[in-house]
Scaffold this motif. Structure first.
Motif, PDB file in Angstrom:
ATOM      1  N   CYS A 250       6.989   8.823  -6.388  1.00  0.00           N
ATOM      2  CA  CYS A 250       6.448   7.552  -5.875  1.00  0.00           C
ATOM      3  C   CYS A 250       6.125   7.659  -4.388  1.00  0.00           C
ATOM      4  O   CYS A 250       5.026   7.306  -3.945  1.00  0.00           O
ATOM      5  N   SER A 253       3.087   9.984  -3.727  1.00  0.00           N
ATOM      6  CA  SER A 253       1.819   9.440  -4.235  1.00  0.00           C
ATOM      7  C   SER A 253       1.315   8.333  -3.318  1.00  0.00           C
ATOM      8  O   SER A 253       0.118   8.275  -2.980  1.00  0.00           O
ATOM      9  N   LEU A 281       6.371   3.059  -9.834  1.00  0.00           N
ATOM     10  CA  LEU A 281       5.154   3.299  -9.050  1.00  0.00           C
ATOM     11  C   LEU A 281       4.280   2.042  -9.035  1.00  0.00           C
ATOM     12  O   LEU A 281       3.709   1.691  -8.002  1.00  0.00           O
ATOM     13  N   LYS A 282       4.215   1.345 -10.167  1.00  0.00           N
ATOM     14  CA  LYS A 282       3.434   0.093 -10.226  1.00  0.00           C
ATOM     15  C   LYS A 282       4.024  -0.928  -9.255  1.00  0.00           C
ATOM     16  O   LYS A 282       3.303  -1.560  -8.486  1.00  0.00           O
ATOM     17  N   GLY A 285       3.490   0.176  -5.637  1.00  0.00           N
ATOM     18  CA  GLY A 285       2.064   0.090  -5.318  1.00  0.00           C
ATOM     19  C   GLY A 285       1.677  -1.355  -5.046  1.00  0.00           C
ATOM     20  O   GLY A 285       1.021  -1.659  -4.033  1.00  0.00           O
ATOM     21  N   VAL A 292      -2.077   0.813  -9.240  1.00  0.00           N
ATOM     22  CA  VAL A 292      -1.626   2.029  -9.921  1.00  0.00           C
ATOM     23  C   VAL A 292      -2.169   2.014 -11.352  1.00  0.00           C
ATOM     24  O   VAL A 292      -2.045   1.023 -12.064  1.00  0.00           O
TER      25      VAL A 292
END
Ligand code: KG4
Ligand code: ZN
Length: 337
Positions: A250, A253, A281-282, A285, A292
């Protein structure tokens, strides 16, 4: 236009039919997990032999499922590399033979391009440019993607791939192969804060990864716990290990998106099937104004629909009938530009 995709780079023999560059008519995957499970990883020679047995039935099954014949196929897209050479040669030679005998143009594509473009087969595609995180059993790399054929490497693992770390930790815990699915299942019953495993950050601004220290830390933890006669809490080990991998993926990215002025991240490859990674990650983000886009679950692990898609854009201009073409084991897109 109907394209036949063929994938045989590792331990999945796969074929797919793609219509009009977008609609998957059929996608068949013959996994060799049962053959390799007892060895705790892929045995290259066994994998090649399995591909030889499987390739024709898999392609036939794909045509049957779509209800079409080879006469209706306008082109063939096949994985040219990277991967195990003996495995690649089976799919590639098969594609060449069909191409030559039937006079159907063929195109070799990069397996990693297949993974990072697989997101376009789902309902939530990004727009160019975007940053793509490809995490699989063989690769963990970050790319800036500006078109269907332009991928700039911006970060990569210096040792193990993320999926490889899942597989090695599963082997240490006696959980079998592949490690990712079983570890993520057990992790959902564990406490991810129980054991503080290391996160390799490799200095400020670095977009590279390193997972070998994490694997060693898990081995040490198992050794110390069992040496003292204590029982190992496997769900806690799985959850804490998974969290360490997820944290680093995460962080890197999001950092790659910021450094490359992109507000979209694509998550692809076998490890992208990990529910915790998709969720975290969502969430992160969203907090940072970055959208994402995870690849559809059915196209995260190796498949031929993503390969057909990777060749579909401008297919006729790129394809040929090329008896002298060959496979490669190292990806040209994995070089710094
Ligand atoms: O993309 P893939 O099918 O093959 C390669 O190109 O390497 O990825 C396979 C890898 C394996 O290492 C497997 O353990 C990992 O993806 N994997 C997962 C999950 N499902 C598969 N890793 C973490 N969580 C998962 N749910
Ligand atoms: Zn793959």
């Amino acid at each position: 236009m109907i394209l036949l995709g063929i994938e045989s780079s590792c331990d999945e023999t796969a074929a797919a039919l793609l219509a009009n560059g977008r609609n998957v008519l059929a996608s068949v995957i013959n996994s060799q997990i049962d053959v390799h499970a007892r060895y705790g990883g892929v045995v290259p020679e066994l994998a090649s032999r399995q591909h030889v047995r499987n390739i024709l039935p898999v392609v036939r099954e794909t045509l049957d499922q779509a209800g079409i014949t080879l006469d209706q196929v306008d082109g063939i897209v096949v994985t040219q590399g990277p991967g195990l050479v003996g495995c690649l040669l089976v799919g590639f030679s098969f594609a060449k033979a069909v191409s030559l005998v039937r006079r159907i143009p063929m195109l070799g594509v990069d397996h990693l391009a297949g993974h990072l473009l697989s997101v376009f087969l789902g309902d939530d595609p990004p727009e160019f440019p975007f940053v793509a995180m490809v995490a699989s059993g063989g690769h963990t790399s970050l790319f800036k993607v500006t078109s269907h054929t332009q991928f700039q490497l911006v970060g990569r693992t210096r040792d193990d791939a993320a999926g490889e770390a899942f597989d090695k930790v599963a082997k240490l815990l006696g959980l079998g192969y592949p490690g990712g699915p079983v570890i993520s299942r057990l992790a959902s019953d564990g406490d991810c804060e129980k054991i503080q495993f290391p996160r390799a950050r490799l200095g400020p601004g670095s977009l590279d990864f390193s997972f070998s220290g994490l694997k060693t830390a898990v081995a040490n933890h198992i050794h110390k716990t069992t040496e003292h006669g204590e029982s190992l809490n496997i769900p806690d080990v799985c959850a804490s290990f998974q969290e360490a991998v997820v944290d680093v993926i995460c962080e890197k990215s999001l950092e790659a998106a910021r450094m490359n002025q992109c507000d979209q991240i694509v998550l692809a490859g076998g490890v992208a099937a990990n529910p915790r990674l998709r969720l975290r990650l969502k969430e992160q983000g969203t907090q940072q104004g970055i959208s994402v886009h995870p690849a559809p679950l059915s196209y995260c692990t190796d498949n031929a629909a993503m390969i057909a898609y990777a060749g579909a854009n401008n297919f006729l201009a790129r394809a040929a009938i090329a008896p002298e073409s060959d496979v490669y084991s190292r990806s040209p897109i994995l070089t710094w530009s």
